[in-house]
Write an enzyme that holds these catalytic residues in place. Sequence first.
Site, PDB file in Angstrom:
ATOM      1  N   CYS A   6      46.567  53.398  52.468  1.00 46.57           N
ATOM      2  CA  CYS A   6      46.357  54.153  53.718  1.00 46.57           C
ATOM      3  C   CYS A   6      45.852  53.233  54.824  1.00 46.57           C
ATOM      4  O   CYS A   6      44.997  53.633  55.630  1.00 46.57           O
ATOM      5  CB  CYS A   6      45.405  55.333  53.520  1.00 46.57           C
ATOM      6  N   LYS A  24      33.909  59.138  46.438  1.00 45.68           N
ATOM      7  CA  LYS A  24      33.916  57.683  46.245  1.00 45.68           C
ATOM      8  C   LYS A  24      32.528  57.184  45.859  1.00 45.68           C
ATOM      9  O   LYS A  24      32.299  56.002  45.690  1.00 45.68           O
ATOM     10  CB  LYS A  24      34.382  56.987  47.524  1.00 45.68           C
ATOM     11  N   ASP A  70      32.766  54.292  59.834  1.00 43.86           N
ATOM     12  CA  ASP A  70      33.380  54.874  58.638  1.00 43.86           C
ATOM     13  C   ASP A  70      32.754  54.166  57.429  1.00 43.86           C
ATOM     14  O   ASP A  70      33.060  53.008  57.149  1.00 43.86           O
ATOM     15  CB  ASP A  70      34.898  54.645  58.715  1.00 43.86           C
ATOM     16  N   HIS A 126      41.275  52.492  58.040  1.00 50.63           N
ATOM     17  CA  HIS A 126      42.022  53.441  57.199  1.00 50.63           C
ATOM     18  C   HIS A 126      42.728  54.417  58.148  1.00 50.63           C
ATOM     19  O   HIS A 126      42.245  54.665  59.256  1.00 50.63           O
ATOM     20  CB  HIS A 126      40.993  54.173  56.329  1.00 50.63           C
ATOM     21  N   GLN A 178      33.570  53.241  52.177  1.00 52.01           N
ATOM     22  CA  GLN A 178      33.517  52.193  51.149  1.00 52.01           C
ATOM     23  C   GLN A 178      32.194  51.424  51.178  1.00 52.01           C
ATOM     24  O   GLN A 178      32.064  50.397  50.509  1.00 52.01           O
ATOM     25  CB  GLN A 178      34.682  51.201  51.330  1.00 52.01           C
TER      26      GLN A 178
HETATM   27  N1  PMP Z   1      37.938  55.425  55.167  1.00 53.97           N
HETATM   28  C1  PMP Z   1      38.046  54.548  54.171  1.00 53.97           C
HETATM   29  C2  PMP Z   1      37.608  53.134  54.399  1.00 53.97           C
HETATM   30  C3  PMP Z   1      38.541  54.951  52.938  1.00 53.97           C
HETATM   31  O1  PMP Z   1      38.650  54.069  51.935  1.00 53.97           O
HETATM   32  C4  PMP Z   1      38.950  56.295  52.766  1.00 53.97           C
HETATM   33  C5  PMP Z   1      39.547  56.766  51.466  1.00 53.97           C
HETATM   34  N2  PMP Z   1      40.453  55.887  50.875  1.00 53.97           N
HETATM   35  C6  PMP Z   1      38.807  57.166  53.839  1.00 53.97           C
HETATM   36  C7  PMP Z   1      38.299  56.705  55.015  1.00 53.97           C
HETATM   37  C8  PMP Z   1      39.195  58.614  53.732  1.00 53.97           C
HETATM   38  O2  PMP Z   1      38.356  59.255  52.841  1.00 53.97           O
HETATM   39  P1  PMP Z   1      38.664  60.748  52.368  1.00 53.97           P
HETATM   40  O3  PMP Z   1      40.089  60.756  51.918  1.00 53.97           O
HETATM   41  O4  PMP Z   1      37.696  60.978  51.268  1.00 53.97           O
HETATM   42  O5  PMP Z   1      38.422  61.625  53.540  1.00 53.97           O
END
Ligand code: PMP
Length: 416
Positions: free
Chosen positions: A374, A236, A210, A133, A213
């Site tokens: 993203c 999430k 990270d 991401h 998910q």
């Molecule tokens: N990493 C992953 C794999 C994500 O799916 C997301 C959110 N789409 C993020 C990081 C970023 O998370 P946040 O916007 O809650 O900081």
Amino acid sequence: MASTAATATHVGLDVERIRADFPALHQEVHGRPLVYLDNAATTQKPRRVIDTVTHFYEHDCANVHRGVHLLSQRATVAYERARTTIKDHLGAADSREIVFTRGTTEAVNLVASSFVRPRIGPGDEILITGMEHHSNIVPWQLLCEATGAHLKVVPINDEGELELDRYAELLSDRTKIVGVVHVSNALGTVNPVKTMIELAHARSIPVLVDGAQAVPHAAVDVRELDCDFYAFSGHKTYGPTGIGALYGKREHLLEMVPYQGGGDMILSVTFDETIYAEPPHRFEAGTPNIEGAIGLAAALDYLSSLGLDAVAAHEAELLETATEAVLAIPGVRLIGAAEHRAGALSFVMDGIHPHDIGTILDSEGVAIRAGHHCAQPVMQRFGISATVRASFGIYNTMDEIERLVEGLHKVREVFG
Ligand code: PMP
């Protein structure tokens, strides 16, 4: 296709009861009952989380760590108890290893600024993967720009899996950190993070995972993984927005410089010298998101009460059924067909832009995500600009997958 009730019996989640806990699910969108399949972007919130946050505002609203009065004491106890809940949920050894952040993004930035930056210089390397991401790409690019370090990327194959041989080759004596996504939000791929951590540790390289998910979908045990850092987002995981956490091994946190300066992160301040608080408070400058932390703990308690194995089994069945059903529609191509997938199904339809698909599905009451998620480098890897992504959560049903499929047939009709 199996009915919701049959699914619930089969996998051990009482989905009807779960759905009753989520007020937002019981609404109509464009005259149709809402089918919410955008859980990878954010999840809906159960009554328990909503009530916990409301209770805080109605009874315990005060600042933490600084008041002698009863409300402040209650707020502090609840905030620190939330830290313990997160520690237990992630299997960490010590609640001092849990830093509250705004979410995954801030957690990665914190590690980049406070852990890696003091240890990195020109010619050093940061190793990430081709399915990160943006929040696990851009902070490292900023660091590379500031220090003269290089960003290295592990490639992904046509199935959307990491090329592990290449990963092993890319680990070098100059690698200062590995950043890897546990479960890809764009492809659904579950990465072999334990193996990757072992390979990195064999060369004394720390690893940040990270878990944005992963935490919503399965049990995570940071000690079993032996990761150095693990980041996730509350919103999430059925919790509030604006809150998340970073797990960091205590030995690392103790060595790390502060991330931001301000109140609550100090032991004492004079104009000549400031002595920082111990971790984790050293990394939590300013008034924290108190109600967010408490709400997040309520969300994790709720998720645990369902049984994380049952959650994973339910969602795996949804994903499998949805994959088969969507692939049976003419012109659909899956983006990401990894052997191990969780949570999300990404696909394109010949000649139809994902945004058009998203708009038609919305008119049918089906909420999915259309875009690059993203993760633009993933789109570039597959030579596309966007995908349609359906992502599943604890409250989704087989009937909802049927609604998705009906909606996609409608898209085919509209576009001929
Ligand atoms: N990493 C992953 C794999 C994500 O799916 C997301 C959110 N789409 C993020 C990081 C970023 O998370 P946040 O916007 O809650 O900081």
